[in-house]
Scaffold this active site. Structure first.
Site, PDB file in Angstrom:
ATOM      1  N   LYS A  32      -9.897  16.128  40.447  1.00 34.13           N
ATOM      2  CA  LYS A  32     -11.322  16.242  40.800  1.00 34.13           C
ATOM      3  C   LYS A  32     -12.186  16.137  39.527  1.00 34.13           C
ATOM      4  O   LYS A  32     -13.150  15.368  39.465  1.00 34.13           O
ATOM      5  CB  LYS A  32     -11.545  17.590  41.519  1.00 34.13           C
ATOM      6  N   GLN A  34       0.824  -1.214   0.000  1.00 34.12           N
ATOM      7  CA  GLN A  34       0.000   0.000   0.000  1.00 34.12           C
ATOM      8  C   GLN A  34       0.858   1.264   0.000  1.00 34.12           C
ATOM      9  O   GLN A  34       0.519   2.248  -0.642  1.00 34.12           O
ATOM     10  CB  GLN A  34      -0.832  -0.021   1.277  1.00 34.12           C
ATOM     11  N   LYS A  46       9.405   8.020  15.037  1.00 30.50           N
ATOM     12  CA  LYS A  46       8.197   7.437  14.439  1.00 30.50           C
ATOM     13  C   LYS A  46       7.418   6.625  15.492  1.00 30.50           C
ATOM     14  O   LYS A  46       6.204   6.730  15.606  1.00 30.50           O
ATOM     15  CB  LYS A  46       8.630   6.556  13.256  1.00 30.50           C
TER      16      LYS A  46
HETATM   17  P1  NAD Z   1       1.659  -3.765   2.957  1.00 24.21           P
HETATM   18  O1  NAD Z   1       1.372  -5.016   3.705  1.00 24.21           O
HETATM   19  O2  NAD Z   1       0.598  -3.160   2.097  1.00 24.21           O
HETATM   20  O3  NAD Z   1       2.948  -3.969   2.027  1.00 24.21           O
HETATM   21  C1  NAD Z   1       4.035  -4.767   2.370  1.00 24.21           C
HETATM   22  C2  NAD Z   1       4.586  -5.355   1.090  1.00 24.21           C
HETATM   23  O4  NAD Z   1       5.741  -6.112   1.420  1.00 24.21           O
HETATM   24  C3  NAD Z   1       3.594  -6.300   0.390  1.00 24.21           C
HETATM   25  O5  NAD Z   1       3.483  -5.950  -0.968  1.00 24.21           O
HETATM   26  C4  NAD Z   1       4.237  -7.673   0.571  1.00 24.21           C
HETATM   27  O6  NAD Z   1       3.972  -8.562  -0.506  1.00 24.21           O
HETATM   28  C5  NAD Z   1       5.703  -7.291   0.633  1.00 24.21           C
HETATM   29  N1  NAD Z   1       6.535  -8.332   1.238  1.00 24.21           N
HETATM   30  C6  NAD Z   1       6.271  -9.100   2.323  1.00 24.21           C
HETATM   31  N2  NAD Z   1       7.298  -9.945   2.558  1.00 24.21           N
HETATM   32  C7  NAD Z   1       8.222  -9.688   1.600  1.00 24.21           C
HETATM   33  C8  NAD Z   1       9.498 -10.224   1.317  1.00 24.21           C
HETATM   34  N3  NAD Z   1      10.031 -11.194   2.062  1.00 24.21           N
HETATM   35  N4  NAD Z   1      10.180  -9.721   0.272  1.00 24.21           N
HETATM   36  C9  NAD Z   1       9.649  -8.710  -0.495  1.00 24.21           C
HETATM   37  N5  NAD Z   1       8.440  -8.177  -0.270  1.00 24.21           N
HETATM   38  C10 NAD Z   1       7.744  -8.661   0.765  1.00 24.21           C
HETATM   39  O7  NAD Z   1       2.156  -2.717   4.054  1.00 24.21           O
HETATM   40  P2  NAD Z   1       2.261  -1.129   3.902  1.00 24.21           P
HETATM   41  O8  NAD Z   1       1.006  -0.492   4.394  1.00 24.21           O
HETATM   42  O9  NAD Z   1       2.777  -0.788   2.564  1.00 24.21           O
HETATM   43  O10 NAD Z   1       3.362  -0.814   5.028  1.00 24.21           O
HETATM   44  C11 NAD Z   1       4.748  -1.000   4.773  1.00 24.21           C
HETATM   45  C12 NAD Z   1       5.504  -0.414   5.948  1.00 24.21           C
HETATM   46  O11 NAD Z   1       5.177   0.971   6.095  1.00 24.21           O
HETATM   47  C13 NAD Z   1       5.138  -1.079   7.287  1.00 24.21           C
HETATM   48  O12 NAD Z   1       6.312  -1.202   8.056  1.00 24.21           O
HETATM   49  C14 NAD Z   1       4.151  -0.091   7.883  1.00 24.21           C
HETATM   50  O13 NAD Z   1       4.108  -0.173   9.303  1.00 24.21           O
HETATM   51  C15 NAD Z   1       4.702   1.229   7.402  1.00 24.21           C
HETATM   52  N6  NAD Z   1       3.728   2.333   7.316  1.00 24.21           N
HETATM   53  C16 NAD Z   1       2.485   2.111   6.830  1.00 24.21           C
HETATM   54  C17 NAD Z   1       1.595   3.198   6.739  1.00 24.21           C
HETATM   55  C18 NAD Z   1       0.204   3.013   6.177  1.00 24.21           C
HETATM   56  O14 NAD Z   1      -0.609   3.950   6.292  1.00 24.21           O
HETATM   57  N7  NAD Z   1      -0.107   1.891   5.563  1.00 24.21           N
HETATM   58  C19 NAD Z   1       1.991   4.482   7.138  1.00 24.21           C
HETATM   59  C20 NAD Z   1       3.287   4.672   7.602  1.00 24.21           C
HETATM   60  C21 NAD Z   1       4.159   3.585   7.680  1.00 24.21           C
END
Ligand code: NAD
Length: 296
Positions: free
Chosen positions: A240, A11, A171
């Site tokens: 309070k 995402q 973060k």
């Molecule tokens: P997501 O689950 O949508 O994407 C993760 C991606 O990593 C997927 O496409 C998955 O197939 C891939 N993946 C998993 N294992 C893998 C591997 N071994 N090798 C290669 N690819 C692999 O998650 P996201 O929402 O994109 O979040 C990614 C990071 O960003 C996380 O650490 C999350 O906490 C952080 N984050 C997310 C948001 C948000 O709003 N979604 C905001 C800030 C930070």
């Protein structure tokens, strides 16, 4: 043309990688999900079969993965980044992972002669699409400066967090605060509802008070952060009022778990002698419990 390897196209990662492509970088991508990688291929990225293949010859390697174990596997595992990455490259982990895992990874990569920094992001996938993420850059100043043009293709604000590992720590604390505040907000909203109050009116009022604005920018700067605990609003008076809210909620069967936890703090602050001091003295109480001594 500068080549970037982008690993993790979920995402967040997918739109971040798209923005790098749009800004003219050559992109090599890898994700265990073939579909998301091929979507990037249609936009001009080269799809790699392994993290090592993606990283080979790239100037920057960016990881945006679900957790620290996966970041480790992608960087240091079999056919991972460390097998092929150039010692001139900069690895930037933008995932949200445990700070101790981040420290260990940065140090293990360093032992292999690989340059790595942390740069997690604030805001959401909507901002990832718009290129308006908040980048919390850890790393040494020279790493941050080198990464800045790349990072600013994905975000519109970059904060230098204060050194290696500090981006992920900033973060973590930001998330802790907003996640806990989400629970407190839910309690307050349900209390409004159960008392027959309009949530719109409540939101309007609280948007102008410390309740909605937070204490970092309202009550603290003129008081506890200046070492002045003379009361603008006393701990005992806050206790309070909190007790009245908790009591009303109990009658209405609204759970106030956050409120009860806060009540514990105010009781302790009062019992430990801060009762007639400013309510921002809660910072002093928590610092004392953490073993941090001396004035702020
Ligand atoms: P997501 O689950 O949508 O994407 C993760 C991606 O990593 C997927 O496409 C998955 O197939 C891939 N993946 C998993 N294992 C893998 C591997 N071994 N090798 C290669 N690819 C692999 O998650 P996201 O929402 O994109 O979040 C990614 C990071 O960003 C996380 O650490 C999350 O906490 C952080 N984050 C997310 C948001 C948000 O709003 N979604 C905001 C800030 C930070």
């Amino acid at each position: 043309m500068i080549t970037i390897a982008f690993l993790g196209l979920g995402q967040m990662g997918s739109p971040m990688a798209s923005n790098l492509l749009q800004k003219g970088y050559a992109l090599r991508v890898f994700d265990i999900n073939q579909q998301t990688a091929s979507e990037l291929a249609h936009k001009g990225a080269v799809v790699a079969k392994t993290p090592a293949e993606a990283a080979k010859g790239a100037e920057f390697i960016i990881t945006m993965l679900p957790n620290g174990d996966i970041v480790r596997e992608v960087l240091l595992g079999d056919r991972g980044v460390s097998e092929s990455v150039s010692h001139d490259a900069l690895v930037i982990d933008m995932s949200t992972i445990h700070p101790l895992q981040s420290d260990a990874l940065i140090s293990e990569m360093k032992k292999k002669g690989i340059n790595m920094m942390d740069a997690p992001v604030g805001r959401t996938s909507v901002n990832a699409v718009d290129g308006t993420l908040l980048i919390l850059a850890g790393g040494m100043p020279y790493q941050v400066e080198r990464a800045r043009p790349v990072l600013m293709c994905m975000g519109n604000e970059l904060v230098e967090a204060g050194g290696p590992g500090m981006g992920i720590r900033l973060k973590l604390i930001n998330n802790y605060m907003s996640i806990a505040l989400n629970a407190l907000s839910a309690e307050a909203a349900v209390l409004c509802e159960s008392l027959g109050l309009s949530l719109d009116v409540a939101i309007k009022v609280m948007s102008g008070t410390a309740a909605g604005k937070g204490h970092f920018t309202t009550t603290w700067p003129g008081k506890v952060l200046k070492g002045d605990l003379s009361p603008a609003f006393m701990v005992d008076l806050a206790l309070k009022d909190l007790r009245i809210a908790v009591d009303v909620a109990r009658q209405k069967k609204v759970p106030l778990s956050m409120g009860c936890a806060a009540e514990d703090y105010y009781v302790q602050a009062s019992e430990e002698g801060w009762g007639r001091q400013d309510w921002s003295a809660l910072l002093s109480l928590v610092r004392q419990k953490a073993g941090i001594l001396g004035s702020f």
